[in-house]
Enzyme design. Structure first.
Site, mmCIF file in Angstrom:
data_model
loop_
_atom_site.group_PDB
_atom_site.id
_atom_site.type_symbol
_atom_site.label_atom_id
_atom_site.label_comp_id
_atom_site.label_asym_id
_atom_site.label_seq_id
_atom_site.Cartn_x
_atom_site.Cartn_y
_atom_site.Cartn_z
ATOM 1 C CG HIS A 105 -2.025 -1.030 1.165
ATOM 2 N ND1 HIS A 105 -2.485 -1.611 0.003
ATOM 3 C CD2 HIS A 105 -2.725 -1.617 2.166
ATOM 4 C CE1 HIS A 105 -3.419 -2.497 0.285
ATOM 5 N NE2 HIS A 105 -3.600 -2.524 1.591
ATOM 6 C CG HIS A 179 -7.828 -0.523 2.555
ATOM 7 N ND1 HIS A 179 -8.475 -1.271 3.507
ATOM 8 C CD2 HIS A 179 -6.805 -1.303 2.125
ATOM 9 C CE1 HIS A 179 -7.871 -2.416 3.663
ATOM 10 N NE2 HIS A 179 -6.855 -2.472 2.843
ATOM 11 C CD GLU A 314 -8.294 -3.489 -0.321
ATOM 12 O OE1 GLU A 314 -7.126 -3.365 -0.748
ATOM 13 O OE2 GLU A 314 -8.565 -4.222 0.655
HETATM 14 C C1 G6D Z 1 -3.546 -7.203 5.639
HETATM 15 O O1 G6D Z 1 -3.357 -8.738 3.825
HETATM 16 C C2 G6D Z 1 -4.136 -7.685 4.336
HETATM 17 C C3 G6D Z 1 -4.182 -6.562 3.342
HETATM 18 O O2 G6D Z 1 -4.813 -6.994 2.148
HETATM 19 C C4 G6D Z 1 -4.951 -5.398 3.949
HETATM 20 O O3 G6D Z 1 -4.974 -4.343 3.038
HETATM 21 C C5 G6D Z 1 -4.257 -4.973 5.236
HETATM 22 O O4 G6D Z 1 -4.202 -6.041 6.143
HETATM 23 C C6 G6D Z 1 -5.030 -3.854 5.928
HETATM 24 O O5 G6D Z 1 -2.196 -6.917 5.440
#
Ligand code: G6D
Length: 349
Positions: A105, A179, A314
């Site tokens: 991210h 998100h 997402e």
């Molecule tokens: C964890 O694996 C998940 C991700 O997909 C998510 O975006 C994040 O938590 C908030 O890492």
């Protein structure tokens, strides 16, 4: 439509401001200029009861300390990049490994952690929050000076449209998403396990133990990943499919959208009668069912953090696409424009 704003705190010497947009049919959305974070989203249930359907906090400190990207725009690249590295035009780039051995991210200080400029625009039946941010060359290891624009359009028909635009002064990679954690029961009074989910998708991306795409697309047929005719979210945590188990007993997977019908996605909550329909121009959607949402903190003021408290949809291009040439490209060159569109429509049944 009406828009109000108020300062909610400071981060790094800069003010953080909350903006609240109120429509005439009960929908009220509050968001921050910090990370374009949607902090509260109020819509009516089948009885007209107005309740919040997203996870968030009412103060900036909790976002900094506890938020797993609640409500935020994430990027420059949403999702993971394997080992935080990629090659573009023969040049190797190495970025923060902020999620085990991988980059997640947008890195340590992704777009969810910067303060965007915000202008508002209001018309009779819709309002727009227009966020802009200039991401400098090399920010979080990404090349190019990138001009970003995020537009939230809220309508009196209880719709939220999210659009992203991006341009760059040299070749780079870009793939944004939002998100937000949705829970249609209202005020997170129940988990999402009894929500019914429909996704127009025949294939999903296989993940490895680091939650990185392996490159293989798996058929949903005969599995708990087949949402084509609607399925309870609870089927994921209950599933013995290796991919459900690997994701922490649930879903954390990119689904490849068939793009044959809109809405591509529909969520329904029998308890409240609320539904959420999603239309998008993006080729994929990551379904995350909060499998890792645990911790000793309160959400929405009074709800204890717990697994399966909400789901994220997402919409985006495939994660780690820069390292998978057969995935839709996330490369953006000078003179090109990145554009992404997703509409969330909130109704009752
Ligand atoms: C964890 O694996 C998940 C991700 O997909 C998510 O975006 C994040 O938590 C908030 O890492």
């Amino acid at each position: 439509m009406e828009i109000t704003k108020k300062k909610i705190g400071e981060l790094g010497g800069s003010e953080v401001t909350a903006y609240t947009v109120k429509g005439k049919n009960g929908m009220t959305m509050t968001c921050l200029d910090y990370g374009c974070i949607i902090t509260e989203f109020i819509v009516p249930d089948r009885e007209g009861k107005l309740e919040n359907i997203v996870l968030g906090f009412d103060n900036i400190e909790d976002y900094v300390e506890h938020s797993p990207y609640f409500g935020a725009v994430v990027g420059r690249i949403a999702g993971r990049i394997k080992e935080g590295r990629f090659t573009l035009d023969g040049k190797d780039y190495h970025m923060a490994k902020n999620n085990g051995e991988n980059h997640l991210h947008g890195g340590e200080r992704g777009l969810d952690k910067v303060i965007w400029n915000l202008e508002t625009k209001i018309e009779t039946d819709k309002a727009q929050l227009i966020f802009t941010y200039e991401s400098p060359d090399g920010e979080e290891g990404y090349p190019g000076n990138v001009s970003l624009r995020t537009v939230y359009t809220i309508t009196d028909q209880n719709e939220l449209v999210i659009e992203y635009n991006g341009t760059t002064d040299k070749k780079t990679i870009l793939n944004l998403t939002n998100h937000t954690y949705f829970n249609l029961s209202g005020n997170a009074k129940s988990t999402i396990l009894e929500h019914t989910l429909q996704i127009d998708s025949d294939k999903f991306l296989e993940l490895d133990s680091g939650l990185m795409p392996t490159g293989r697309l798996l058929d949903v047929e005969g599995t708990a990943f087949d949402f084509r005719n609607g399925r309870k979210v609870a089927d994921g945590p209950a599933s013995s499919h290796p991919q459900n188990i690997l994701a922490g007993k649930g879903y954390d997977h990119p689904f490849v959208l068939n793009r044959k019908k809109q809405p591509a996605i529909k969520v329904s909550c029998e308890e409240s009668g609320r539904t959420l329909e999603v239309e998008t121009n993006q080729p994929a959607v990551v379904l995350y069912t909060s499998n890792q949402l645990e911790g000793d903190f309160l959400i929405n003021g009074n709800v204890k953090a717990e697994r399966y408290l909400a789901l994220c949809l997402e919409t985006q291009k495939h994660p780690d696409a820069i390292n998978h040439p057969d995935f839709p490209s996330v490369v953006l060159d000078k003179g090109e424009e990145y554009y992404s569109y997703t509409k969330y429509s909130f109704k009752v049944e």
